[in-house]
Design a protein around this motif. Structure first.
Motif, PDB file in Angstrom:
ATOM      1  N   ALA A  66      55.201   8.255  69.265  1.00 33.56           N
ATOM      2  CA  ALA A  66      54.819   7.221  68.305  1.00 33.56           C
ATOM      3  C   ALA A  66      55.347   5.847  68.717  1.00 33.56           C
ATOM      4  N   ALA A  67      56.451   5.833  69.455  1.00 34.66           N
ATOM      5  CA  ALA A  67      57.030   4.562  69.894  1.00 34.66           C
ATOM      6  C   ALA A  67      56.236   3.916  71.023  1.00 34.66           C
ATOM      7  N   HIS A  68      55.322   4.679  71.620  1.00 35.40           N
ATOM      8  CA  HIS A  68      54.504   4.172  72.733  1.00 35.40           C
ATOM      9  C   HIS A  68      53.035   4.480  72.446  1.00 35.40           C
ATOM     10  N   PRO A  69      52.468   3.901  71.395  1.00 32.73           N
ATOM     11  CA  PRO A  69      51.110   4.282  70.972  1.00 32.73           C
ATOM     12  C   PRO A  69      50.020   3.957  71.990  1.00 32.73           C
ATOM     13  N   ARG A  70      50.268   2.995  72.864  1.00 31.32           N
ATOM     14  CA  ARG A  70      49.232   2.572  73.806  1.00 31.32           C
ATOM     15  C   ARG A  70      49.428   3.101  75.225  1.00 31.32           C
ATOM     16  N   SER A  71      50.565   3.760  75.475  1.00 30.44           N
ATOM     17  CA  SER A  71      50.842   4.193  76.844  1.00 30.44           C
ATOM     18  C   SER A  71      51.489   5.568  76.865  1.00 30.44           C
ATOM     19  N   ALA A  72      50.682   6.562  77.224  1.00 28.50           N
ATOM     20  CA  ALA A  72      51.236   7.906  77.374  1.00 28.50           C
ATOM     21  C   ALA A  72      52.182   7.959  78.562  1.00 28.50           C
ATOM     22  N   ARG A  73      51.933   7.138  79.568  1.00 29.56           N
ATOM     23  CA  ARG A  73      52.839   7.079  80.717  1.00 29.56           C
ATOM     24  C   ARG A  73      54.228   6.644  80.270  1.00 29.56           C
ATOM     25  N   ALA A  74      54.298   5.609  79.449  1.00 30.12           N
ATOM     26  CA  ALA A  74      55.593   5.128  78.955  1.00 30.12           C
ATOM     27  C   ALA A  74      56.276   6.182  78.099  1.00 30.12           C
ATOM     28  N   ALA A  75      55.482   6.915  77.311  1.00 29.34           N
ATOM     29  CA  ALA A  75      56.050   7.977  76.480  1.00 29.34           C
ATOM     30  C   ALA A  75      56.640   9.093  77.340  1.00 29.34           C
ATOM     31  N   LEU A  76      55.915   9.494  78.372  1.00 25.89           N
ATOM     32  CA  LEU A  76      56.419  10.538  79.265  1.00 25.89           C
ATOM     33  C   LEU A  76      57.687  10.086  79.979  1.00 25.89           C
ATOM     34  N   GLN A  77      57.699   8.836  80.421  1.00 30.99           N
ATOM     35  CA  GLN A  77      58.884   8.329  81.104  1.00 30.99           C
ATOM     36  C   GLN A  77      60.076   8.278  80.155  1.00 30.99           C
ATOM     37  N   ASP A  78      59.836   7.839  78.931  1.00 29.16           N
ATOM     38  CA  ASP A  78      60.897   7.787  77.922  1.00 29.16           C
ATOM     39  C   ASP A  78      61.440   9.190  77.657  1.00 29.16           C
ATOM     40  N   MET A  79      60.546  10.165  77.543  1.00 27.62           N
ATOM     41  CA  MET A  79      60.956  11.551  77.318  1.00 27.62           C
ATOM     42  C   MET A  79      61.865  12.030  78.444  1.00 27.62           C
ATOM     43  N   VAL A  80      61.446  11.806  79.687  1.00 30.36           N
ATOM     44  CA  VAL A  80      62.230  12.246  80.838  1.00 30.36           C
ATOM     45  C   VAL A  80      63.585  11.552  80.872  1.00 30.36           C
ATOM     46  N   ASP A  81      63.590  10.246  80.678  1.00 29.30           N
ATOM     47  CA  ASP A  81      64.834   9.480  80.769  1.00 29.30           C
ATOM     48  C   ASP A  81      65.829   9.876  79.682  1.00 29.30           C
ATOM     49  N   ARG A  82      65.352  10.195  78.495  1.00 37.96           N
ATOM     50  CA  ARG A  82      66.251  10.616  77.426  1.00 37.96           C
ATOM     51  C   ARG A  82      66.770  12.041  77.653  1.00 37.96           C
TER      52      ARG A  82
END
Length: 203
Positions: free
Chosen positions: A79-95
């Motif tokens: 939900a924090a990256h509604p326009r970019s699934a790439r950013a969401a995946l990267q955020d998931m990995v980094d966390r």
């Protein structure tokens, strides 16, 4: 002696689950006893059986609640990256593959902290773990499909699921290995996390 209200009984149960969630994740299901868990929850040993028939039943509840919390956290990342699934995946990995997650298993994801316990504690524990895994795979598969579409490709559902499964297992494995050597060789532990973050971040 006054009778306990249903609301207080519910709160007491929640305290037990919270104490067990942190204790099991840090020490393993077999690494901490009911007496210590109840002491942490601020209750007496005998009160445990008013809420759970056995320690194994408590462990199943910890699996259920732990995965529910993790899936809520994953939904929040998306939900924090509604326009970019790439950013969401990267955020998931980094966390997930991070020093903070490695160093605080008691508040981290149940998937890594309790994986070995699930394997050792029989079919009921494995069934709960499998339910949590199904939720993770569904969520990550959707993110993988969204990322592919935004990048102009169209993988099959099977290909996206395979990628999601690989992501999940490598994240969990990296965390487990990093924790296994964290005190003996902190530099290697950090290297494990860094190498896997680098490989897992979406291209």
């Amino acid at each position: 002696m006054p009778r306990i209200t249903q609301e207080q009984k519910k709160l007491n149960r929640e305290r037990i689950v919270q104490a067990a969630s942190e204790g099991f994740r840090r020490h393993g299901v077999d690494g901490i006893g009911i007496e210590e868990l109840m002491k942490t929850a601020g209750m007496t040993h005998g009160g445990f059986y008013n809420h759970f028939p056995s320690k194994e039943d408590l462990a199943l509840e910890v699996y259920r609640q732990g995965f529910a919390d993790s899936l809520d956290a994953l939904a929040a990342i998306r939900a924090a990256h509604p326009r970019s699934a790439r950013a969401a995946l990267q955020d998931m990995v980094d966390r997930y593959v991070s020093a903070a997650h490695r160093d605080h298993p008691e508040t981290g994801c149940a998937s890594a902290a309790l994986a070995v316990d699930a394997g050792r504690h029989g079919a009921a524990s494995q069934a709960e773990y499998r339910r949590g895994l199904d939720g993770y795979l569904s969520a990550i598969t959707e993110m993988v499909l969204d990322h592919a579409r935004q990048a102009g490709t169209e993988p099959t559902a099977a290909e996206a699921r395979e990628r999601a499964l690989g992501l999940f297992c490598q994240m969990v494995g990296a965390l487990v290995v990093a924790r296994a050597v964290a005190e003996a060789d902190p530099v290697l532990s950090d290297e494990v996390l860094s190498a896997n973050r680098g490989q897992l971040r979406p291209r």
